[in-house]
Design a protein around this motif. Structure first.
Motif, short mmCIF file in Angstrom:
data_model
loop_
_atom_site.label_atom_id
_atom_site.label_comp_id
_atom_site.label_asym_id
_atom_site.label_seq_id
_atom_site.Cartn_x
_atom_site.Cartn_y
_atom_site.Cartn_z
N THR A 339 38.99 37.55 41.75
CA THR A 339 38.56 36.17 41.98
C THR A 339 37.15 35.95 41.47
N VAL A 340 36.24 36.86 41.81
CA VAL A 340 34.85 36.74 41.37
C VAL A 340 34.77 36.75 39.85
N THR A 341 35.45 37.70 39.22
CA THR A 341 35.43 37.81 37.76
C THR A 341 35.99 36.56 37.10
N ARG A 342 37.08 36.06 37.64
CA ARG A 342 37.71 34.85 37.07
C ARG A 342 36.80 33.64 37.20
N HIS A 343 36.19 33.46 38.35
CA HIS A 343 35.32 32.31 38.55
C HIS A 343 34.14 32.35 37.58
N VAL A 344 33.52 33.51 37.40
CA VAL A 344 32.36 33.60 36.52
C VAL A 344 32.77 33.44 35.07
N GLU A 345 33.81 34.12 34.64
CA GLU A 345 34.23 34.04 33.24
C GLU A 345 34.67 32.63 32.86
N GLY A 390 32.21 35.90 47.18
CA GLY A 390 31.66 37.05 46.48
C GLY A 390 30.20 36.78 46.15
N PRO A 391 29.54 37.71 45.44
CA PRO A 391 28.09 37.59 45.20
C PRO A 391 27.77 36.66 44.03
N VAL A 392 28.19 35.41 44.15
CA VAL A 392 28.00 34.43 43.08
C VAL A 392 27.47 33.14 43.69
#
Length: 518
Positions: A339-345, A390-392
């Motif tokens: 989820t974190v990776t998808r949101h940032v990318e 997450g840390p975002v």
């Protein structure tokens, strides 16, 4: 003393001891986020096991409710002392099961100790019978009693496995209830350790039953048998829990998701605000319902704030050790990392800028992701409105307080918020305009959450009900009114006919209003 490992902490003897009495017809396992390796094999409960756990709890609850409230409260005070004396044990378990930094694990110890002390001291007053003025003063004596609901079904999450398991159960216990709890399997050892310690403090063992297993299997079974449901988790699952409880006409409390905002006003101490944002955004790797995911900064101080905040973010230390020192730990699961990776990318692909972080760190551990600061986030991006957990964090600039309040409130969530200013009165005035269950001035979340005499919970899609304070214990009770009529009935008597009785009562009602009786 050498470096402790998972094998040193989670021994077969510990697992066997903690799982004694847990009903399970199968076997499941939990894993360590720091390494991805299995921690322990655990009993897996079936719906039939859940029903049996409720039977045990109901029998034990009747005896427990007969114990005077001050004796029940004394158990919590003994538990408070045991937690602080043996905190190193639970800190290891919290870190191993969640992957969080040790200082963030200690937040759970603090919160549980505060809750135990508060309800250990205040429960007798919260539950004390209260006298009320009756319909006819002196002739009608009214007493409000608080009766335990019976067996509370509690579904606890993985992100704060100590505080959101036993911390939420303590007021239920001191109110005279039993609890059947389903903790998340991945963090079950922490909850089971808490149970063992509370039993050592004097709680009868059968009053607290633990069942383990997949949420879609065990969760509905807990709701199907409970006299009241306490749930902490996602908004989607919370709606399902609420529907299940409503179908049975039992109450529920729900602490759900959030997309929490922090407002940095033009007169804020920028250095203190930047340090506070680090705590607010990245504690427990952002896997905290009340953490900050949106930063609104006045345009006059935005450049300076962003410079300081980004520098602090880039300096954060990631770590896996069972000791103090790391600034942030790991995400808890592949799902959270995805989820974190998808949101940032997705945000970057649509034009957002990464000011710090923005990438996973498999060199540290399989589920680590750098603390990340984004700018240029806009509404079409998932990270703008969806809970990342997450840390975002995303930074936005505003021109005036009306705009900031409008932006902060432009979400269906309403769990927590933060306001930073040198003017406390101004901060409180802005806070009162924010649609959130808790608002902190010159703090991110800990000031409101740690003030256990005050209610904590969400508005809108962030939930129903409150923990802490009087609401946090009275929700686990049923109000019962006992009214005793004396001397004369509430009807014609002493030779009065209906008309004269009605006239007498009308005169009495006018007199009570004139005397300002309430």
């Amino acid at each position: 003393m050498g470096v402790r490992t998972a094998a040193d902490v989670v021994t077969p003897a510990l697992v066997a001891r903690l799982t004694t009495g847990v009903l399970g017809s199968g076997t499941t396992a939990n894993h360590a986020p720091f390494t991805g390796r299995k921690l322990a094999d655990l009993p897996e409960s079936t719906p039939q096991d859940v029903a049996a756990a409720f039977d045990r709890a109901r029998e034990a609850q009747r005896r427990w409710a007969a114990v005077p409230v001050r004796q029940r409260a004394a158990v919590l005070l003994r538990f408070h002392d045991l937690v602080l004396a043996r905190q190193a044990e639970v800190l290891d378990l919290i870190q191993l099961e969640t992957g969080k930094a040790r200082l963030h694990a200690h937040e759970e110890v603090q919160a549980v100790a505060v809750a135990a002390r508060h309800y250990g001291r205040k429960a007798p007053a919260y539950l004390r019978p209260k006298g009320h003025m009756g319909v006819v003063p002196t002739l009608t004596k009214v007493t409000e009693l608080r009766q335990p609901r019976g067996v509370v079904g509690q579904i606890a999450p993985w992100n704060y496995p100590f505080e959101l398991s036993v911390g939420d159960a303590l007021p239920a216990f001191v109110a005279g209830n039993a609890v059947v709890m389903k903790p998340d399997t991945e963090t079950a050892l922490t909850a089971l350790w808490a149970r063992e310690l509370l039993i050592e403090a004097g709680l009868p063992a059968d009053v607290w039953q633990v069942v383990l297993g997949e949420g879609p299997v065990v969760g509905p079974a807990v709701v199907a048998h409970a006299d009241y449901v306490s749930f902490t988790g996602s908004t989607r699952t919370g709606r399902e829990v609420a529907q299940g409880a409503a179908a049975r006409l039992v109450g529920c409390s729900l602490e759900l998701g959030g997309k929490n905002a922090m407002l940095v006003l033009r007169d804020a101490d920028v250095e203190k605000a930047a340090a506070g944002a680090i705590r607010g955004c990245f504690s427990s790797a952002g896997q905290l319902c009340i953490s900050i995911e949106r930063l609104y900064v006045h345009e006059s101080v935005a450049d300076e704030f962003v410079r300081r905040f980004v520098a602090r973010t880039k300096a954060m230390r990631l770590g896996t050790g069972l000791a103090y020192g790391a600034d942030m730990g790991s995400l808890v699961s592949d799902r959270q990392l995805e989820t974190v990776t998808r949101h940032v990318e997705e945000a970057v692909a649509k034009g957002a800028t990464v000011l710090a972080g923005g990438r996973p760190r498999p060199d540290v551990g399989p589920l680590f992701y750098e603390p990340t600061v984004l700018e240029g986030v806009e509404a079409p991006m998932a990270v703008c409105a969806e809970e990342t957990f997450g840390p975002v964090v995303s930074v936005y600039r505003f021109r005036d307080e009306d705009e900031a309040v409008g932006l902060a409130n432009a979400t269906p969530y309403g769990l927590n918020a933060s306001v930073w200013t040198k003017d406390g009165r101004r901060g409180r005035a802005v806070a009162a305009r924010l649609r959130a269950g808790t608002v902190n001035v010159n703090e991110a979340y800990a000031a409101a959450y740690g003030s256990a005499r005050s209610p904590m919970g969400g508005m809108g899609d962030s939930g129903l009900g409150r923990r802490h304070g009087s609401e946090g214990i009275l929700k686990y009770t049923e109000a019962q009114t006992v009214a005793q009529q004396r001397i004369m009935p509430l009807g014609p008597a002493f030779g009065l006919d209906d008309e004269k009785y009605a006239a007498l009562m009308s005169s009495g009602l006018r007199a009570m209003k004139a005397l300002r009786l309430r």
